[in-house]
Motif scaffolding. Sequence first.
Motif, PDB file in Angstrom:
ATOM      1  N   TRP A   1     -17.683  74.357 -53.515  1.00 22.44           N
ATOM      2  CA  TRP A   1     -17.528  74.345 -51.914  1.00 22.44           C
ATOM      3  C   TRP A   1     -19.204  74.409 -51.462  1.00 22.44           C
ATOM      4  CZ3 TRP A   1     -13.809  78.609 -50.344  1.00 22.44           C
ATOM      5  CH2 TRP A   1     -12.365  78.382 -50.841  1.00 22.44           C
ATOM      6  N   SER A   2     -19.330  73.812 -50.331  1.00 21.02           N
ATOM      7  CA  SER A   2     -20.550  73.573 -49.977  1.00 21.02           C
ATOM      8  C   SER A   2     -20.650  75.229 -49.015  1.00 21.02           C
ATOM      9  CB  SER A   2     -20.638  72.620 -48.735  1.00 21.02           C
ATOM     10  OG  SER A   2     -19.825  72.695 -47.708  1.00 21.02           O
ATOM     11  N   ALA A   3     -21.960  75.238 -48.655  1.00 23.49           N
ATOM     12  CA  ALA A   3     -22.110  76.633 -47.695  1.00 23.49           C
ATOM     13  C   ALA A   3     -21.349  76.443 -46.446  1.00 23.49           C
ATOM     14  CB  ALA A   3     -23.508  76.881 -47.424  1.00 23.49           C
ATOM     15  N   ALA A   4     -21.261  75.365 -45.892  1.00 21.71           N
ATOM     16  CA  ALA A   4     -20.475  75.234 -44.736  1.00 21.71           C
ATOM     17  C   ALA A   4     -18.850  75.408 -44.835  1.00 21.71           C
ATOM     18  CB  ALA A   4     -20.483  73.740 -43.976  1.00 21.71           C
ATOM     19  N   GLN A   5     -18.343  75.076 -45.986  1.00 23.14           N
ATOM     20  CA  GLN A   5     -17.058  75.163 -46.469  1.00 23.14           C
ATOM     21  C   GLN A   5     -16.782  76.786 -46.426  1.00 23.14           C
ATOM     22  OE1 GLN A   5     -17.036  72.209 -49.650  1.00 23.14           O
ATOM     23  NE2 GLN A   5     -14.864  71.466 -48.843  1.00 23.14           N
ATOM     24  N   PHE A   6     -17.767  77.401 -47.374  1.00 19.51           N
ATOM     25  CA  PHE A   6     -17.561  78.903 -47.573  1.00 19.51           C
ATOM     26  C   PHE A   6     -17.349  79.712 -46.217  1.00 19.51           C
ATOM     27  CE2 PHE A   6     -18.525  78.692 -51.913  1.00 19.51           C
ATOM     28  CZ  PHE A   6     -17.550  79.493 -52.459  1.00 19.51           C
ATOM     29  N   GLU A   7     -18.231  79.144 -45.245  1.00 21.79           N
ATOM     30  CA  GLU A   7     -18.233  79.883 -43.718  1.00 21.79           C
ATOM     31  C   GLU A   7     -17.077  79.364 -43.143  1.00 21.79           C
ATOM     32  OE1 GLU A   7     -21.905  78.803 -41.815  1.00 21.79           O
ATOM     33  OE2 GLU A   7     -23.059  79.750 -43.450  1.00 21.79           O
ATOM     34  N   GLU A   8     -16.485  78.225 -43.088  1.00 16.67           N
ATOM     35  CA  GLU A   8     -15.205  77.955 -42.336  1.00 16.67           C
ATOM     36  C   GLU A   8     -14.210  78.867 -43.152  1.00 16.67           C
ATOM     37  OE1 GLU A   8     -14.706  73.556 -42.333  1.00 16.67           O
ATOM     38  OE2 GLU A   8     -12.537  74.233 -42.251  1.00 16.67           O
ATOM     39  N   GLU A   9     -14.073  78.612 -44.167  1.00 19.28           N
ATOM     40  CA  GLU A   9     -13.130  79.618 -45.195  1.00 19.28           C
ATOM     41  C   GLU A   9     -12.865  80.920 -44.732  1.00 19.28           C
ATOM     42  OE1 GLU A   9     -11.067  77.320 -46.698  1.00 19.28           O
ATOM     43  OE2 GLU A   9      -9.672  78.934 -47.612  1.00 19.28           O
ATOM     44  N   ILE A  10     -14.187  81.530 -44.565  1.00 19.78           N
ATOM     45  CA  ILE A  10     -14.356  83.104 -44.417  1.00 19.78           C
ATOM     46  C   ILE A  10     -14.000  83.290 -43.243  1.00 19.78           C
ATOM     47  CG2 ILE A  10     -16.667  83.531 -43.783  1.00 19.78           C
ATOM     48  CD1 ILE A  10     -16.727  85.614 -46.372  1.00 19.78           C
ATOM     49  N   ARG A  11     -14.124  82.393 -42.241  1.00 20.53           N
ATOM     50  CA  ARG A  11     -13.690  82.702 -40.791  1.00 20.53           C
ATOM     51  C   ARG A  11     -12.329  82.330 -40.717  1.00 20.53           C
ATOM     52  NH1 ARG A  11     -18.801  79.978 -39.043  1.00 20.53           N
ATOM     53  NH2 ARG A  11     -20.305  81.508 -38.642  1.00 20.53           N
ATOM     54  N   SER A  12     -11.848  81.904 -41.554  1.00 15.40           N
ATOM     55  CA  SER A  12     -10.306  81.702 -41.268  1.00 15.40           C
ATOM     56  C   SER A  12      -9.465  82.650 -41.074  1.00 15.40           C
ATOM     57  CB  SER A  12      -9.494  80.464 -42.104  1.00 15.40           C
ATOM     58  OG  SER A  12      -8.237  80.678 -41.987  1.00 15.40           O
ATOM     59  N   PRO A  13      -8.404  83.107 -40.097  1.00 13.07           N
ATOM     60  CA  PRO A  13      -7.678  84.223 -40.064  1.00 13.07           C
ATOM     61  C   PRO A  13      -6.455  84.291 -41.278  1.00 13.07           C
ATOM     62  CG  PRO A  13      -7.093  82.674 -38.415  1.00 13.07           C
ATOM     63  CD  PRO A  13      -8.194  81.895 -39.002  1.00 13.07           C
ATOM     64  N   ARG A  14      -6.371  82.974 -41.805  1.00 10.15           N
ATOM     65  CA  ARG A  14      -5.461  83.083 -43.049  1.00 10.15           C
ATOM     66  C   ARG A  14      -6.226  83.520 -44.102  1.00 10.15           C
ATOM     67  NH1 ARG A  14      -3.345  77.406 -41.334  1.00 10.15           N
ATOM     68  NH2 ARG A  14      -5.187  76.435 -42.464  1.00 10.15           N
ATOM     69  N   THR A  15      -7.255  83.609 -44.232  1.00 11.40           N
ATOM     70  CA  THR A  15      -8.263  84.078 -45.489  1.00 11.40           C
ATOM     71  C   THR A  15      -8.417  85.428 -45.979  1.00 11.40           C
ATOM     72  OG1 THR A  15      -9.441  81.961 -45.425  1.00 11.40           O
ATOM     73  CG2 THR A  15     -10.380  83.456 -46.654  1.00 11.40           C
ATOM     74  N   ALA A  16      -8.022  85.780 -47.030  1.00 11.56           N
ATOM     75  CA  ALA A  16      -8.919  87.258 -47.412  1.00 11.56           C
ATOM     76  C   ALA A  16      -9.814  87.004 -48.443  1.00 11.56           C
ATOM     77  CB  ALA A  16      -7.594  87.817 -47.767  1.00 11.56           C
ATOM     78  N   ALA A  17     -10.903  87.556 -48.410  1.00  8.75           N
ATOM     79  CA  ALA A  17     -11.868  87.287 -49.380  1.00  8.75           C
ATOM     80  C   ALA A  17     -12.246  88.820 -49.887  1.00  8.75           C
ATOM     81  CB  ALA A  17     -13.222  86.674 -48.516  1.00  8.75           C
ATOM     82  N   LEU A  18     -12.283  88.681 -51.375  1.00  8.92           N
ATOM     83  CA  LEU A  18     -12.669  89.878 -52.003  1.00  8.92           C
ATOM     84  C   LEU A  18     -13.888  89.863 -52.765  1.00  8.92           C
ATOM     85  CD1 LEU A  18      -9.658  91.488 -53.673  1.00  8.92           C
ATOM     86  CD2 LEU A  18     -10.561  92.192 -51.818  1.00  8.92           C
ATOM     87  N   GLY A  19     -14.876  90.675 -52.708  1.00  9.49           N
ATOM     88  CA  GLY A  19     -16.181  90.498 -53.127  1.00  9.49           C
ATOM     89  C   GLY A  19     -16.371  91.625 -54.485  1.00  9.49           C
ATOM     90  N   ALA A  20     -17.188  91.474 -55.612  1.00 16.98           N
ATOM     91  CA  ALA A  20     -17.543  92.312 -56.291  1.00 16.98           C
ATOM     92  C   ALA A  20     -19.208  92.646 -56.305  1.00 16.98           C
ATOM     93  CB  ALA A  20     -16.849  92.063 -57.807  1.00 16.98           C
ATOM     94  N   TRP A  21     -19.607  93.760 -56.122  1.00 21.16           N
ATOM     95  CA  TRP A  21     -20.919  94.012 -55.977  1.00 21.16           C
ATOM     96  C   TRP A  21     -21.469  94.906 -57.177  1.00 21.16           C
ATOM     97  CZ3 TRP A  21     -18.234  92.993 -51.765  1.00 21.16           C
ATOM     98  CH2 TRP A  21     -18.665  92.192 -50.804  1.00 21.16           C
ATOM     99  N   THR A  22     -22.911  94.435 -57.566  1.00 17.47           N
ATOM    100  CA  THR A  22     -23.397  95.567 -58.237  1.00 17.47           C
ATOM    101  C   THR A  22     -24.672  96.264 -57.547  1.00 17.47           C
ATOM    102  OG1 THR A  22     -25.204  93.886 -58.781  1.00 17.47           O
ATOM    103  CG2 THR A  22     -23.654  94.275 -60.550  1.00 17.47           C
ATOM    104  N   VAL A  23     -24.847  97.732 -57.722  1.00 19.72           N
ATOM    105  CA  VAL A  23     -25.878  98.555 -57.031  1.00 19.72           C
ATOM    106  C   VAL A  23     -26.862  98.764 -58.112  1.00 19.72           C
ATOM    107  CG1 VAL A  23     -26.324 100.414 -55.441  1.00 19.72           C
ATOM    108  CG2 VAL A  23     -23.690  99.207 -55.556  1.00 19.72           C
TER     109      VAL A  23
END
Length: 121
Positions: free
Chosen positions: A4-26
């Motif tokens: 996906w392009s950065a714009a597609q990620f932004e659009e997807e993450i703003r959608s109320p239909r979307t649930a996004a999970l992330g994994a982080w290192t500290v």
Amino acid sequence: DGMWSAAQFEEEIRSPRTAALGAWTVGDSGDEALVGMCFTSTVLDEASLTSLAVHPRLRRRGIGEALVCESMARAQAAGAARFLLEVRSGNEAALRLYGRCGLTVAGRRPRYYRDGEDALL
Ligand SMILES: CC(C)(COP(=O)(O)OP(=O)(O)OC[C@H]1O[C@@H](n2cnc3c(N)ncnc32)[C@H](O)[C@@H]1OP(=O)(O)O)[C@@H](O)C(=O)NCCC(=O)NCCS
């Protein structure tokens, strides 16, 4: 299809239909880095995994499996009756991961991707 392009990620993450999970290192100094992500999009009682990736240097440590299993559990808790995704027929790593999460192949979409590869549903 994968990227996906950065714009597609932004659009997807703003959608109320979307649930996004992330994994982080500290790191030792507390600095955080995103090393994995999983997006699902839910319409009525159907949840679809739309994007999944783990940082190449941190693969084979269970991060992908944890992201998919957690996404499935959350979709089910939110009332989803089905959890769907398309995957390239040659993506062995993803196919094995999905199998371990209890997903099964329900169909094939011939030449689904622009380069002619089939998708497995
Ligand atoms: C697919 C992907 C997300 C897997 O992430 P990961 O964090 O490495 O996966 P896990 O460590 O949780 O692996 C879980 C299981 O999946 C299978 N698996 C994962 N990577 C594999 C590989 N390269 N070869 C074979 N099996 C693999 C194994 O059964 C693995 O369990 P094991 O390590 O105990 O053998 C990662 O390879 C990736 O980002 N690929 C590029 C993007 C992509 O293909 N996304 C999916 C598009 S549908």
